[in-house]
Design a protein around this motif. Structure first.
Motif, PDB file in Angstrom:
ATOM      1  N   GLY A 138      72.188  55.391  25.517  1.00 29.36           N
ATOM      2  CA  GLY A 138      72.152  56.772  25.761  1.00 29.36           C
ATOM      3  C   GLY A 138      72.274  57.515  24.620  1.00 29.36           C
ATOM      4  O   GLY A 138      72.373  57.129  23.245  1.00 29.36           O
ATOM      5  N   TYR A 139      72.706  58.777  24.929  1.00 29.30           N
ATOM      6  CA  TYR A 139      72.941  59.825  23.752  1.00 29.30           C
ATOM      7  C   TYR A 139      74.427  60.435  24.395  1.00 29.30           C
ATOM      8  O   TYR A 139      74.409  60.749  25.462  1.00 29.30           O
ATOM      9  CB  TYR A 139      71.894  60.782  23.872  1.00 29.30           C
ATOM     10  N   SER A 140      75.202  60.644  23.030  1.00 36.56           N
ATOM     11  CA  SER A 140      76.479  61.473  23.762  1.00 36.56           C
ATOM     12  C   SER A 140      76.167  62.773  23.208  1.00 36.56           C
ATOM     13  O   SER A 140      75.807  63.175  22.103  1.00 36.56           O
ATOM     14  CB  SER A 140      77.503  60.887  22.684  1.00 36.56           C
ATOM     15  N   SER A 141      76.676  63.818  24.025  1.00 29.69           N
ATOM     16  CA  SER A 141      76.621  65.167  23.557  1.00 29.69           C
ATOM     17  C   SER A 141      77.970  65.843  23.232  1.00 29.69           C
ATOM     18  O   SER A 141      79.206  65.106  23.495  1.00 29.69           O
ATOM     19  CB  SER A 141      75.703  65.989  24.811  1.00 29.69           C
ATOM     20  N   ASN A 142      78.010  67.031  22.850  1.00 31.76           N
ATOM     21  CA  ASN A 142      79.313  67.662  22.374  1.00 31.76           C
ATOM     22  C   ASN A 142      79.564  68.990  23.285  1.00 31.76           C
ATOM     23  O   ASN A 142      80.436  69.716  22.850  1.00 31.76           O
ATOM     24  CB  ASN A 142      79.088  68.158  21.160  1.00 31.76           C
ATOM     25  N   TRP A 143      78.942  68.821  24.721  1.00 34.29           N
ATOM     26  CA  TRP A 143      79.196  70.107  25.389  1.00 34.29           C
ATOM     27  C   TRP A 143      80.716  70.355  25.876  1.00 34.29           C
ATOM     28  O   TRP A 143      80.918  71.551  26.260  1.00 34.29           O
ATOM     29  CB  TRP A 143      78.112  70.238  26.608  1.00 34.29           C
ATOM     30  N   LEU A 144      81.776  69.489  25.679  1.00 36.16           N
ATOM     31  CA  LEU A 144      82.812  69.622  26.108  1.00 36.16           C
ATOM     32  C   LEU A 144      83.770  70.076  25.113  1.00 36.16           C
ATOM     33  O   LEU A 144      85.098  70.124  24.891  1.00 36.16           O
ATOM     34  CB  LEU A 144      83.723  68.593  26.722  1.00 36.16           C
ATOM     35  N   HIS A 145      83.347  69.771  23.891  1.00 36.75           N
ATOM     36  CA  HIS A 145      84.061  69.877  22.542  1.00 36.75           C
ATOM     37  C   HIS A 145      84.021  71.328  22.059  1.00 36.75           C
ATOM     38  O   HIS A 145      83.231  71.871  22.155  1.00 36.75           O
ATOM     39  CB  HIS A 145      83.307  68.863  21.333  1.00 36.75           C
ATOM     40  N   VAL A 146      85.151  71.671  21.470  1.00 37.87           N
ATOM     41  CA  VAL A 146      85.284  73.095  20.874  1.00 37.87           C
ATOM     42  C   VAL A 146      85.557  72.884  19.290  1.00 37.87           C
ATOM     43  O   VAL A 146      86.519  72.267  18.864  1.00 37.87           O
ATOM     44  CB  VAL A 146      86.386  73.759  21.436  1.00 37.87           C
ATOM     45  N   ASP A 147      84.542  73.258  18.681  1.00 41.58           N
ATOM     46  CA  ASP A 147      84.673  73.216  17.063  1.00 41.58           C
ATOM     47  C   ASP A 147      85.891  74.127  16.295  1.00 41.58           C
ATOM     48  O   ASP A 147      86.059  75.398  17.040  1.00 41.58           O
ATOM     49  CB  ASP A 147      83.631  73.397  16.382  1.00 41.58           C
TER      50      ASP A 147
ATOM     51  N   LYS B  61      80.808  72.401  12.740  1.00 42.31           N
ATOM     52  CA  LYS B  61      79.762  71.857  14.093  1.00 42.31           C
ATOM     53  C   LYS B  61      79.611  70.619  14.161  1.00 42.31           C
ATOM     54  O   LYS B  61      79.238  69.708  13.282  1.00 42.31           O
ATOM     55  CB  LYS B  61      78.475  72.660  13.708  1.00 42.31           C
ATOM     56  N   THR B  62      79.945  70.130  15.215  1.00 39.79           N
ATOM     57  CA  THR B  62      80.014  68.848  15.611  1.00 39.79           C
ATOM     58  C   THR B  62      78.646  68.405  16.465  1.00 39.79           C
ATOM     59  O   THR B  62      78.351  69.029  17.511  1.00 39.79           O
ATOM     60  CB  THR B  62      81.289  68.291  16.545  1.00 39.79           C
ATOM     61  N   GLN B  63      77.852  67.427  16.393  1.00 40.30           N
ATOM     62  CA  GLN B  63      76.754  66.912  17.207  1.00 40.30           C
ATOM     63  C   GLN B  63      76.989  65.694  17.690  1.00 40.30           C
ATOM     64  O   GLN B  63      77.588  64.877  16.845  1.00 40.30           O
ATOM     65  CB  GLN B  63      75.580  66.861  16.348  1.00 40.30           C
TER      66      GLN B  63
ATOM     67  N   LYS C 201      77.617  63.508  14.258  1.00 40.37           N
ATOM     68  CA  LYS C 201      77.516  64.314  12.824  1.00 40.37           C
ATOM     69  C   LYS C 201      78.399  65.338  12.810  1.00 40.37           C
ATOM     70  O   LYS C 201      78.415  66.235  13.999  1.00 40.37           O
ATOM     71  CB  LYS C 201      75.953  64.539  12.496  1.00 40.37           C
ATOM     72  N   VAL C 202      79.022  65.636  11.644  1.00 42.87           N
ATOM     73  CA  VAL C 202      80.134  67.087  11.861  1.00 42.87           C
ATOM     74  C   VAL C 202      79.800  67.652  10.312  1.00 42.87           C
ATOM     75  O   VAL C 202      79.657  67.119   9.409  1.00 42.87           O
ATOM     76  CB  VAL C 202      81.559  66.743  11.519  1.00 42.87           C
ATOM     77  N   THR C 203      79.083  68.929  10.505  1.00 41.06           N
ATOM     78  CA  THR C 203      79.134  69.851   9.606  1.00 41.06           C
ATOM     79  C   THR C 203      80.234  70.768   9.270  1.00 41.06           C
ATOM     80  O   THR C 203      80.596  71.121  10.010  1.00 41.06           O
ATOM     81  CB  THR C 203      77.719  70.802   9.734  1.00 41.06           C
ATOM     82  N   LYS C 204      80.705  70.441   7.957  1.00 39.74           N
ATOM     83  CA  LYS C 204      81.992  71.280   7.333  1.00 39.74           C
ATOM     84  C   LYS C 204      81.870  72.373   6.738  1.00 39.74           C
ATOM     85  O   LYS C 204      80.850  72.767   6.074  1.00 39.74           O
ATOM     86  CB  LYS C 204      82.519  70.208   6.656  1.00 39.74           C
TER      87      LYS C 204
ATOM     88  N   GLU D 113      79.064  74.373  -3.202  1.00 42.24           N
ATOM     89  CA  GLU D 113      78.546  73.486  -2.488  1.00 42.24           C
ATOM     90  C   GLU D 113      77.424  74.257  -1.510  1.00 42.24           C
ATOM     91  O   GLU D 113      77.529  75.239  -1.088  1.00 42.24           O
ATOM     92  CB  GLU D 113      79.624  72.910  -1.439  1.00 42.24           C
ATOM     93  N   ILE D 114      76.080  73.272  -1.480  1.00 45.55           N
ATOM     94  CA  ILE D 114      74.994  73.955  -0.761  1.00 45.55           C
ATOM     95  C   ILE D 114      75.190  73.390   0.755  1.00 45.55           C
ATOM     96  O   ILE D 114      74.754  74.277   1.642  1.00 45.55           O
ATOM     97  CB  ILE D 114      73.865  73.298  -1.436  1.00 45.55           C
ATOM     98  N   GLU D 115      75.592  72.194   0.944  1.00 44.58           N
ATOM     99  CA  GLU D 115      75.734  71.536   2.185  1.00 44.58           C
ATOM    100  C   GLU D 115      76.741  70.735   2.216  1.00 44.58           C
ATOM    101  O   GLU D 115      77.062  70.026   1.248  1.00 44.58           O
ATOM    102  CB  GLU D 115      74.475  70.944   2.730  1.00 44.58           C
ATOM    103  N   LYS D 116      77.420  70.233   3.346  1.00 47.61           N
ATOM    104  CA  LYS D 116      78.524  69.530   3.577  1.00 47.61           C
ATOM    105  C   LYS D 116      78.593  68.966   4.814  1.00 47.61           C
ATOM    106  O   LYS D 116      78.909  69.735   5.843  1.00 47.61           O
ATOM    107  CB  LYS D 116      79.769  70.023   3.098  1.00 47.61           C
ATOM    108  N   TRP D 117      78.404  67.767   5.201  1.00 42.09           N
ATOM    109  CA  TRP D 117      78.358  67.043   6.493  1.00 42.09           C
ATOM    110  C   TRP D 117      78.974  65.689   6.410  1.00 42.09           C
ATOM    111  O   TRP D 117      79.057  65.173   5.264  1.00 42.09           O
ATOM    112  CB  TRP D 117      77.067  67.015   7.013  1.00 42.09           C
ATOM    113  N   GLU D 118      79.234  64.975   7.464  1.00 39.74           N
ATOM    114  CA  GLU D 118      79.654  63.792   7.683  1.00 39.74           C
ATOM    115  C   GLU D 118      79.127  62.950   8.508  1.00 39.74           C
ATOM    116  O   GLU D 118      79.227  63.669   9.975  1.00 39.74           O
ATOM    117  CB  GLU D 118      81.263  63.895   7.766  1.00 39.74           C
ATOM    118  N   ASP D 119      78.348  61.732   8.531  1.00 44.14           N
ATOM    119  CA  ASP D 119      78.080  60.852   9.629  1.00 44.14           C
ATOM    120  C   ASP D 119      79.293  60.170  10.074  1.00 44.14           C
ATOM    121  O   ASP D 119      79.865  59.381   9.162  1.00 44.14           O
ATOM    122  CB  ASP D 119      76.931  60.294   9.079  1.00 44.14           C
TER     123      ASP D 119
END
Length: 200
Positions: free
Chosen positions: A122-131, A136-138, A171-174, A180-186
Motif C-alpha cells: 500500500g501507501y504510507s501517509s504523513n497525516w500524523l507527522h509534524v514537520d 515537508k515530509t511525504q 520524501k523530505v523537502t528541506k 540552492e534552487i531545490e533540496k530534497w531527500e528520498d
C-alpha cells in the motif's frame, strides 16, 4: 440380477453415502476477522555526517515502534483478505501506512499452531507527522511480506507472533541554503518487523 442393475444399485449406494458425508461435514461461512499487533522495526541506517570534510558516512542500528491492525473477511478456512493500517515511529518521521492485505494459513499442527503467510502492499501517509519549519515530509509506497505463528485458543481467537520485511518510501523537502534552487531527500526504510498480537 442383471449386471446393469448391479451397477445402478452400486451407484445409488455410493451417491447416498457421499451425500450423507456432505451433510455431516461442517459448512464454512465467511466472517469478519481482526488481527492487531504491536512490535519493533529493526534495521541499520547509513547517513552523511554533517560538516565532515571529506564527506564521511556513519552506520547505526535503529529500533522503532510499530502498531498495525488488519481488518478483513475470512473468505475460506485458510484465506483472509482485508485492509491493514498502522503507525510507524521512525527517528525522523512518523508514517501511517494503509494497505491491502492477505493472510493465508500455510500449515497447521495437531496442537492448533498454524504457520501463517502475511502480505501487505500500500501507501504510507504523513497525516500524523509534524514537520519542522521549512521541512515537508511525504509518504510513499510500502511493502510488507512475512511469516507468523498463530497459536489458536478454544474460543476461536489466537495469539500471533510474526516476523516480516518492511520496505517503506518517503520524501523530505528541506530548507534551501544560499544559491540552492531545490533540496530534497528520498528515503527508503528497510526494516525487519517483529510483532506480537491477537487475532479474532
Amino acid at each position: 440380477m442383471p449386471t446393469i442393475f448391479k451397477f445402478l444399485w452400486m451407484g445409488f449406494i455410493l451417491a447416498h453415502t457421499i451425500d450423507s458425508l456432505r451433510a455431516q461435514a461442517p459448512t464454512f461461512k465467511p466472517h469478519y476477522v481482526n488481527m492487531t499487533e504491536v512490535g519493533g522495526l529493526f534495521g541499520r541506517v547509513v547517513y552523511d555526517v554533517p560538516g565532515s570534510v571529506p564527506a564521511t558516512q556513519q552506520v547505526e542500528n535503529r529500533l522503532s515502534l510499530t502498531i498495525q491492525t488488519f481488518n478483513g473477511i475470512q473468505l475460506k478456512p485458510r484465506l483472509a483478505l482485508g485492509v491493514s493500517c498502522g503507525v510507524d515511529w521512525y527517528q525522523a518521521v512518523l508514517l501511517a501506512p494503509v494497505a491491502a492485505g492477505v493472510r493465508y494459513d500455510l500449515a497447521r499442527s495437531k496442537k492448533n499452531v498454524t504457520l501463517l503467510g502475511l502480505f501487505d502492499a500500500g501507501y504510507s501517509s504523513n497525516w500524523l507527522h509534524v514537520d519542522a519549519t521549512d521541512y515537508k515530509t511525504q509518504g510513499g509506497m510500502m511493502l510488507n511480506p512475512g511469516l507468523g505463528l498463530k497459536f489458536g485458543f478454544k474460543s476461536g481467537s489466537a495469539l500471533v507472533l510474526s516476523l516480516s520485511y518492511k520496505r517503506q518510501n518517503a520524501k523530505v523537502t528541506k530548507p534551501l541554503n544560499w544559491g540552492e534552487i531545490e533540496k530534497w531527500e528520498d528515503r527508503v526504510y528497510n526494516r525487519m518487523a517483529l510483532r506480537l498480537g491477537m487475532m479474532f
